[in-house]
Write a protein that holds these residues in place. Structure first.
Motif, mmCIF file in Angstrom:
data_model
loop_
_atom_site.group_PDB
_atom_site.id
_atom_site.type_symbol
_atom_site.label_atom_id
_atom_site.label_comp_id
_atom_site.label_asym_id
_atom_site.label_seq_id
_atom_site.Cartn_x
_atom_site.Cartn_y
_atom_site.Cartn_z
ATOM 1 N N LEU A 45 0.710 -1.232 0.088
ATOM 2 C CA LEU A 45 -0.071 -0.154 0.080
ATOM 3 C C LEU A 45 1.029 1.337 -0.053
ATOM 4 O O LEU A 45 0.595 2.355 -0.692
ATOM 5 C CB LEU A 45 -0.961 -0.150 1.201
ATOM 6 N N LYS A 46 1.943 1.345 0.776
ATOM 7 C CA LYS A 46 2.810 2.532 0.901
ATOM 8 C C LYS A 46 3.436 2.697 -0.516
ATOM 9 O O LYS A 46 3.374 4.060 -0.839
ATOM 10 C CB LYS A 46 3.781 2.290 2.097
ATOM 11 N N ALA A 47 4.096 1.659 -1.169
ATOM 12 C CA ALA A 47 4.596 2.010 -2.502
ATOM 13 C C ALA A 47 3.681 2.520 -3.496
ATOM 14 O O ALA A 47 4.007 3.416 -4.377
ATOM 15 C CB ALA A 47 5.289 0.638 -2.770
ATOM 16 N N ALA A 48 2.439 1.779 -3.409
ATOM 17 C CA ALA A 48 1.568 2.019 -4.381
ATOM 18 C C ALA A 48 1.022 3.654 -3.900
ATOM 19 O O ALA A 48 0.831 4.571 -5.126
ATOM 20 C CB ALA A 48 0.134 1.154 -4.507
ATOM 21 N N ALA A 49 0.622 3.751 -2.815
ATOM 22 C CA ALA A 49 0.255 5.344 -2.474
ATOM 23 C C ALA A 49 1.258 6.360 -2.912
ATOM 24 O O ALA A 49 0.934 7.444 -3.450
ATOM 25 C CB ALA A 49 -0.127 5.423 -1.041
ATOM 26 N N LEU A 349 -5.171 -2.084 -2.857
ATOM 27 C CA LEU A 349 -4.206 -1.881 -3.581
ATOM 28 C C LEU A 349 -4.247 -1.738 -5.074
ATOM 29 O O LEU A 349 -3.560 -1.285 -5.678
ATOM 30 C CB LEU A 349 -3.375 -3.182 -3.323
ATOM 31 N N SER A 350 -5.450 -2.371 -5.508
ATOM 32 C CA SER A 350 -5.875 -2.371 -6.976
ATOM 33 C C SER A 350 -6.352 -0.923 -7.401
ATOM 34 O O SER A 350 -5.624 -0.347 -8.312
ATOM 35 C CB SER A 350 -7.061 -3.327 -7.235
ATOM 36 N N ALA A 351 -7.074 -0.209 -6.429
ATOM 37 C CA ALA A 351 -7.238 1.203 -6.954
ATOM 38 C C ALA A 351 -5.989 2.181 -6.984
ATOM 39 O O ALA A 351 -5.971 2.942 -7.858
ATOM 40 C CB ALA A 351 -8.113 1.615 -5.757
#
Length: 481
Positions: A45-49, A349-351
């Motif tokens: 989550l943190k990397a994607a955000a 995560l997908s979003a």
């Protein structure tokens, strides 16, 4: 909304070994969900955000720090930490003038050792106050409040990204709570608290944080009007925290529009305490709906440039405040009590990896770079006539749109205003804030509320609405009695 946590009273002891590595947790999460993650997609989550210019945070308590599997998962997935209870008044100043920051320091130390930032929570709140505060003579409350804020914010100066300076100040009807601070200072206590916090920690972003303000309603309207007033006074308010304690399937449809109207004032917005409770036992359809809810929240944040991030209020279902406060409800998190990912994790995560986003200002941007006044209150040349009105489309989507209307006084002050326009193609207002609408058919009339009818010469105020139909910006007229 958050009950106190004393050590392990909210925790169920389980015999589990610590995770062997943070990367292993992230990999196991992806495998458990059978995610086909493309090479360019982030697996946490943190990397994607961060790739979207946001953060993704969690809340931890001192008791949580002793549970290896929980904190390892938190460190793997999140890049922001909010102390659950350790910075509240009862924990930091249990007796007058006697401060204890030991528990809060442990949360900060954990965050720093894992490259995570900290949201300070909170400085002024009607709940979790030690009994002595209620016994302070009213003429001394402001001094006590400002001393508490100054001492705590100074202690954590430079270590906190943002402060929830005032927490949960509103009743459901949009009026301010009659707590000890209001009784002593009226609504002015909020401005005093923000000014004290800014003086003590000038590089931290300062928030007002509340629950049930996620959609457009009486409570969020009250906060919106307060924010306008504070900004017009030059009070250092930088953001609005939407706690987002939802019931599954009940994320408000006006979440994004609500965030956008606060952002239009020049404020950051953040989802600060996200959870999505289910009436137990949870079945598969409810878990799928929870995933839909999490995806909607994340996508709403991605669509608003000034939405800086999302924080879940906890890590897993085994360590949550929900069952103790809402009997019969539980399972509000993205991981279950065995630390296994749920559909909500996959959806979030997908979003983040595939959703459409608008660029956000960096969460590390200093408050001095954020406007401290509403665009509607910035100096400009007076317009001729009693008043004028301009409609601006803020956002649009299939079958609807959101607009903001600026009402500006001319060379003389106005005391009451009426704005009128005609829709060009069958549009209709679905919700409206900071005004009272009437009219029929294509004709629209909006009059001021009791609190925003007086506008100084050359100054302005705003109201907003969401509407059905194709986006339109018709010519509006403004008259004043």
């Amino acid at each position: 909304m958050k009950p106190p946590n004393t050590g392990t009273e909210r925790h169920r002891t389980r015999a589990r070994g610590p995770a062997t590595a943070l990367a292993a947790i992230a990999a196991a999460t992806a495998v458990a969900l059978n995610l086909a993650i493309p090479a360019q997609a982030a697996s946490t989550l943190k990397a994607a955000a961060e790739a979207r210019g946001r953060y993704f945070g969690t809340a931890l308590t001192r008791g949580d720090l002793g549970i290896s599997a929980e904190v390892n998962l938190a460190a793997a997935q999140f890049d922001m930490v909010t102390p659950g209870n350790e910075m509240k008044w009862d924990a930091t100043e249990p007796s007058k003038g006697s401060f204890n920051f030991g528990s809060g320091d442990q949360i900060v130390s954990f965050a720093q050792s894992h490259g995570m930032r900290v949201r300070g929570h909170n400085l002024v709140w009607h709940a979790q106050l030690p009994a002595w505060v209620g016994g302070v003579p009213l003429n001394q409350v402001q001094g006590v409040m400002e001393n508490h804020i100054t001492t705590e914010a100074t202690h954590y100066r430079g270590k906190v990204y943002a402060w929830d300076v005032v927490n949960e100040p509103y009743n459901e009807d949009g009026t301010l709570r009659q707590d000890v601070f209001y009784k002593a200072m009226g609504s002015g206590y909020i401005a005093a608290a923000l000014r004290a916090a800014h003086a003590a920690d000038p590089n931290a972003k300062l928030y007002i944080n509340d629950y049930n303000i996620e959609g457009i309603n009486a409570k969020s309207n009250g906060l919106y009007s307060l924010a306008q007033s504070l900004l017009a006074q030059g009070v250092p308010l930088h953001g609005i925290g939407l706690e987002s304690h939802f019931i599954v399937g009940q994320v408000p449809s006006s979440l994004q529009a609500n965030m956008e109207r606060f952002a239009a004032l020049g404020l950051d917005v953040a989802i600060t305490e996200l959870d999505d409770r289910i009436q137990m036992p949870a079945d598969s359809s409810e878990l799928q709906q929870q995933g839909t809810d999490y995806g909607r929240v994340v996508n709403a944040c991605l669509a608003v440039p000034r939405c800086v991030g999302v924080s879940q209020w906890g890590v897993d279902d085994g360590h949550t405040w929900i069952p103790g406060t809402f009997p019969g409800y539980g399972a509000p998190m993205m991981w279950d009590s065995s630390y296994q990912p749920k559909p909500a994790y996959q959806a979030a995560l997908s979003a983040l990896n595939s959703g459409t986003s608008s660029p956000s200002q960096s969460p590390s941007q200093s408050p001095s770079q954020s406007p401290l006044s509403s665009p509607s209150s910035s100096p400009s040349s007076p317009v001729p006539g009693a008043c004028s009105a301009t409609i601006k489309t803020i956002n649009s989507w299939g079958g609807g749109f959101q607009s903001e209307v600026t009402v500006r006084a001319g060379s003389s002050a106005v005391n009451g205003w009426t704005v009128k326009w005609a829709w060009p193609g069958g549009q209709s207002i679905s919700s409206l804030w900071n005004g009272v609408s009437s009219g029929s058919g294509s004709s629209v009339t909006v009059r001021n509320e009791s609190y925003n009818g007086s506008v100084a010469a050359g100054a302005s105020t705003t109201f907003g609405f969401t509407a059905n139909g194709a986006a339109a910006t018709p010519t509006a007229t403004c008259t004043s009695p």
